[in-house]
Design an enzyme around this catalytic site. Structure first.
Site, PDB file in Angstrom:
ATOM      1  N   ASN A 290     145.019  17.108  45.019  1.00  0.00           N
ATOM      2  CA  ASN A 290     143.614  17.545  45.099  1.00  0.00           C
ATOM      3  C   ASN A 290     143.205  18.399  43.894  1.00  0.00           C
ATOM      4  O   ASN A 290     142.231  19.131  43.943  1.00  0.00           O
ATOM      5  CB  ASN A 290     143.400  18.386  46.365  1.00  0.00           C
ATOM      6  CG  ASN A 290     142.403  17.757  47.329  1.00  0.00           C
ATOM      7  OD1 ASN A 290     141.932  18.443  48.221  1.00  0.00           O
ATOM      8  ND2 ASN A 290     142.063  16.501  47.164  1.00  0.00           N
TER       9      ASN A 290
ATOM     10  N   SER B 109     143.230  22.529  50.388  1.00  0.00           N
ATOM     11  CA  SER B 109     143.074  21.117  50.036  1.00  0.00           C
ATOM     12  C   SER B 109     142.245  20.379  51.074  1.00  0.00           C
ATOM     13  O   SER B 109     141.990  20.880  52.162  1.00  0.00           O
ATOM     14  CB  SER B 109     144.456  20.455  49.916  1.00  0.00           C
ATOM     15  OG  SER B 109     145.028  20.342  51.191  1.00  0.00           O
ATOM     16  N   CYS B 110     141.849  19.149  50.725  1.00  0.00           N
ATOM     17  CA  CYS B 110     141.003  18.353  51.629  1.00  0.00           C
ATOM     18  C   CYS B 110     141.832  17.507  52.586  1.00  0.00           C
ATOM     19  O   CYS B 110     141.342  16.524  53.127  1.00  0.00           O
ATOM     20  CB  CYS B 110     140.073  17.449  50.832  1.00  0.00           C
ATOM     21  SG  CYS B 110     138.929  18.399  49.867  1.00  0.00           S
ATOM     22  N   ASP B 111     143.092  17.870  52.768  1.00  0.00           N
ATOM     23  CA  ASP B 111     143.908  17.155  53.747  1.00  0.00           C
ATOM     24  C   ASP B 111     143.878  17.951  55.044  1.00  0.00           C
ATOM     25  O   ASP B 111     144.156  19.149  55.042  1.00  0.00           O
ATOM     26  CB  ASP B 111     145.342  17.042  53.230  1.00  0.00           C
ATOM     27  CG  ASP B 111     146.172  16.103  54.084  1.00  0.00           C
ATOM     28  OD1 ASP B 111     146.125  16.247  55.330  1.00  0.00           O
ATOM     29  OD2 ASP B 111     146.863  15.237  53.527  1.00  0.00           O
TER      30      ASP B 111
END
Ligand code: PLP
Length: 380
Positions: free
Chosen positions: A370, A327-329
């Site tokens: 996401n 994910s983009c976290d």
């Protein structure tokens, strides 16, 4: 890794269904674990902690083997009932419940409730009359790899007052519970809590309140990278502690294993999405998997649980890696503080197997953070 899981994953690949990470749970392993718990603690009833893995197949198997169930919500009670457990085999073990959920549980036939405060006793007395209650006491969970906070339980000194209030309000002051911390590698951790329990039993008996039951909680470990003592060793240590503190007047006992019942029954197959470096002289490789903190591996938070990871090139030379999710976290990193050694010949697109993932994976997986779907799961 069982032969059945291997065969299932081979078939999934052959049929081209392997386009996301998936968990496969082998019910034969759950059956063996249940048998080991019953043999290690023959006079103790097993209340499986549903939150560890609430798959209907797992619950039905355990119900058919005679297990009872520790639940934390009306939805979990309904799952246990649907799996064939009668309401006498269900405990509402959360100490923080809405009064209308207690009422609903009572309507469904549940008569065993956990409390750790006077306000909770009052709710139960109002909507679940004459039920049994047990009071959870705080317990030193040191040494546990997934320690529990002070969120649940009251100081042992407060428990007699809570249980006396229950008795005075027409409830049955039934017993005490504690939890020594999840993934507890030390079988001696039950001793101190049992000493507190015996003292509370005595104190209340002097006031005419006779407790009957001690709920020994969960905490029984599963094997990750380090080996852990067998459940038989826990059984022996607990029996010795019970005899030491209660003498010949042993209370009824129950255990609530979650991780220890299903952890080693599950394997996650995941895929390597990218392997890269952050600079030319970076000694670390970054290995990005299609599974991370938000779609199943939440227990890697603070790198507490370190899962064994198998690759197709195991045995080859290894080097240190940071392992991260898709994910983009930016907190979606599984292992960085203590880098993970993986073969240097591991390639993008390779499938890896994450072992010991039968507990606390699907239930911690977000719906679509996401755009990544929740963890797919199969029970075989
Ligand atoms: C989560 C939980 C368990 C299960 O703990 P494990 O460490 O997974 O065995 C048992 N009892 C209660 C009350 C729980 O909340």
């Amino acid at each position: 890794m069982t032969e059945r899981i291997q065969e299932f994953l081979r078939a999934r690949r052959r049929e081209g269904r392997d386009n996301g990470p998936c968990l496969v749970v082998d019910l034969d392993v759950v059956r063996d674990n249940y048998r080991d718990f019953s043999r290690a603690l023959p006079d103790t009833r097993v209340y499986y902690a549903v939150k560890a893995n609430p798959a209907p197949e797992v619950l039905s198997l355990l119900a058919s083997l005679g297990s009872s169930f520790d639940t934390a919500s009306v939805a979990e009670i309904e799952l246990a009932l649907a799996a064939g457990a009668s309401p006498e085999r269900i405990s509402f073990g959360n100490t923080i419940k809405k009064e209308r959920d207690v009422a609903r549980a009572y309507q469904l036939g549940v008569r065993l409730f956990a409390v750790d405060s006077e306000a909770e006793v009052e709710k139960i007395a109002r909507v679940a009359p004459r039920s049994k209650v047990f009071c959870r006491i705080l317990c030193d969970g040191s040494g546990a790899e997934w320690p529990l906070s002070r969120k649940f339980g009251c100081a042992p000194e407060m428990a007699p007052r809570v249980l006396e209030l229950a008795q005075a309000n027409g409830l049955i002051a039934y017993g005490l519970s504690f939890h020594v911390g999840s993934q507890q590698p030390n079988p001696r951790m039950w001793d101190k809590a049992l000493e507190s329990c015996a003292n509370i039993f005595r104190e209340l008996a002097e006031r005419g309140v006779y407790l009957q039951m001690v709920n020994l909680g969960g905490g029984f470990p599963t094997r990750y990278l380090k080996s852990v003592p067998k459940v038989r060793i826990y059984g022996n240590a607990i029996f010795r502690a019970l005899s030491k503190h209660f003498g010949n007047r042993l209370p009824e006992t129950i255990i609530e294993p979650g991780r220890g019942m299903v952890g080693n029954a599950g394997i996650i197959e995941a895929e390597v999405v990218l392997i890269s470096k952050k600079s030319d002289d970076d000694p670390l490789r970054w290995v990005f998997l299609d599974i991370g903190k938000f779609n199943g591996l939440a227990e890697t938070t603070d790198e507490m649980i370190r899962y064994p990871i198998r690759t197709p090139v195991d045995g080859a030379a290894v080097g240190p890696c940071v392992i991260a999710g898709p994910s983009c976290d930016s907190v979606d990193i599984l292992y960085e503080k203590t880098p993970y050694e993986l073969p240097v010949s591991l390639e993008i697109g390779a499938k890896v197997l994450i072992e010991g993932t039968g507990a606390y994976t699907t239930t911690y997986s977000s719906i679509a953070f996401n755009g990544f779907p929740p963890l797919e799961a199969y029970v075989i």
